[in-house]
Design an enzyme around this catalytic site. Sequence first.
Site, short mmCIF file in Angstrom:
data_model
loop_
_atom_site.label_atom_id
_atom_site.label_comp_id
_atom_site.label_asym_id
_atom_site.label_seq_id
_atom_site.Cartn_x
_atom_site.Cartn_y
_atom_site.Cartn_z
N LYS A 1 29.04 -15.38 35.80
CA LYS A 1 29.22 -14.30 36.78
C LYS A 1 28.90 -12.94 36.20
CE LYS A 1 32.87 -16.66 39.37
NZ LYS A 1 32.51 -16.83 40.76
N ARG B 1 22.24 -24.22 43.81
CA ARG B 1 22.15 -25.61 44.30
C ARG B 1 22.29 -25.60 45.81
NH1 ARG B 1 27.03 -25.44 46.04
NH2 ARG B 1 28.49 -24.23 44.82
P1 ADP Z 1 34.36 -18.88 42.85
O1 ADP Z 1 33.01 -18.98 42.17
O2 ADP Z 1 35.49 -19.20 41.93
O3 ADP Z 1 34.40 -19.61 44.15
P2 ADP Z 1 33.71 -16.33 44.04
O4 ADP Z 1 33.35 -15.16 43.21
O5 ADP Z 1 32.61 -17.04 44.73
O6 ADP Z 1 34.58 -17.34 43.15
O7 ADP Z 1 34.79 -15.89 45.13
C1 ADP Z 1 35.44 -16.82 45.95
C2 ADP Z 1 36.24 -16.09 47.01
O8 ADP Z 1 37.21 -15.24 46.40
C3 ADP Z 1 35.44 -15.15 47.91
O9 ADP Z 1 34.83 -15.83 48.98
C4 ADP Z 1 36.52 -14.21 48.37
O10 ADP Z 1 37.34 -14.79 49.36
C5 ADP Z 1 37.37 -14.04 47.14
N1 ADP Z 1 36.91 -12.88 46.32
C6 ADP Z 1 36.08 -12.93 45.25
N2 ADP Z 1 35.87 -11.70 44.75
C7 ADP Z 1 36.58 -10.84 45.53
C8 ADP Z 1 36.78 -9.41 45.52
N3 ADP Z 1 36.22 -8.62 44.59
N4 ADP Z 1 37.57 -8.87 46.49
C9 ADP Z 1 38.16 -9.67 47.42
N5 ADP Z 1 38.03 -11.00 47.47
C10 ADP Z 1 37.25 -11.59 46.54
#
Ligand code: ADP
Length: 500
Positions: free
Chosen positions: A116, A292
């Site tokens: 990330k 993916r």
């Molecule tokens: P993972 O890869 O663990 O699934 P992500 O970065 O894709 O994590 O985030 C998953 C979810 O977490 C997002 O869809 C959102 O709901 C929440 N989220 C992630 N980052 C933020 C943020 N900066 N502020 C608010 N919610 C967040």
Amino acid sequence: MFKKILIANRGEIAVRVIRACRDLDIKSVAVFSEADRGALHVRLADEAYAIGPAPSSESYLVIDKIIKAAIDSGAEAVHPGYGFLAENSNFAEACRRAGLIFIGPTPSAIKLLGDKMTARTAMIKAGVPVVPGTEKPVDDEKQAIAIAKEIGFPILIKAAAGGGGKGMRVVNDDSEIKSAVRGAKSEAKSAFGDDRIYIEKYLARPRHVEIQIIADSHGNCVYLGERECSIQRRHQKVIEEAPSPLVDQDMRKKMGQAAVAAARAAGYVNAGTVEFLADDKKDFYFLEVNTRLQVEHPVTEMVTGIDLAVEQILIAAGEKLSFSQDDIVIEGHAIECRIYAEDPSSDFLPSTGLLRSYHEPAGPGIRVDSGVYEGAEISVYYDPMISKLLAYGKNRKQAVSRMLRALDEYRISGVTTNIDFHKTILVHPEFAAGRLSTHFIKEYYQVKEDGISALEEAAALTAVIAEHEARNTLSLSSVKKPEASPWKLSWRPGCESGRE
Ligand code: ADP
């Protein structure tokens, strides 16, 4: 074109890819663990190879076993599905070294985007808006406090190697930082073997909107519109739809172009998803790239008419995209409900066991992507998703009505499901009005939303195993004491790590 493809996965996604192979007149090779000997993907494939015991760490996650099956079967290419090894650059590299084509991006693109932090840095460079936060790893609480002062509370601590919502901690003030930094670091270390963490501003009531992109190896890259995945529980998607009720033509174009810029910056080839958080002002911020096919890809297929699994194979075989950006038309509306064997009234505890009776809905506008059949087992070893139920309509209202009809028609006995929970969301006036946020479930339903603690996981696992013992459906002699639940150790769709 390939003659034979090995699918390095199980469940509904293995079935999905087998169908794409069949549509292209390509032979499919399944792999299976001992627990999956009778699974649907094994029954449907042209050939199947046993790859070891039930725990995914001894079967679906073992690179050498999968490569061996591919070579023994004479397959020319490997489709990883999602979860398990799908975002493991070592696996993509191992395929290449064995002379197999990995159906996905290059190992270096997977590596860059799978982290990330490096992904964030690459996006900033490419001019893609990111959530305010840090670019360097945060080592201790002192540093974290300084950053929080700068960007303002609440903040979100995230694992650089994160996925599946693991290693994430919301911090509201100074007093919570110390334990959050320590907790996130140790969770990241045990889940991903990498304890680097970083900090983002925790956005208030955002929407999760993601862009499907697809790129060939000849320099063509297009976006296929967006999916809204704001209906989440514990940062895991529950309901997804396309198009997003928030997104208009102008926003779609801006997000699409940002996603294509993101893909180009990473030298991306094949299908991928660029995830963003968006607000009601239609501003959006890069979250991560999933390298993916996503669990929720069928909603995009339904509104664009493009078969993403087929396109993935064509691209891997070196073909040019047969459409350009101008050819992409979004028509109608599609919704996906993830049907899980879990009990919403017991904090969504997985409900494993035999599907004593199983009848899938059908009729106008309905598609069911599943990897099960009547009599099959929802095993303690893997993610307890039963199927993905999809409804298409000429507009959102019709898609919702059809989804409700299909949910009513679904008959499953033997395990508890979240079917009724889905119904309550679909009839909620705020859902009907398209006023969504990632906090929707937490706000309107009495469900816990904190990260799953190790204690809760252990309690859930104990309960599931006890139930199994009582039903005598599983020999427990082969179950080693897990550090975390088997479904956490393997993957949870949408959480996209071997990881999901
Ligand atoms: P993972 O890869 O663990 O699934 P992500 O970065 O894709 O994590 O985030 C998953 C979810 O977490 C997002 O869809 C959102 O709901 C929440 N989220 C992630 N980052 C933020 C943020 N900066 N502020 C608010 N919610 C967040």
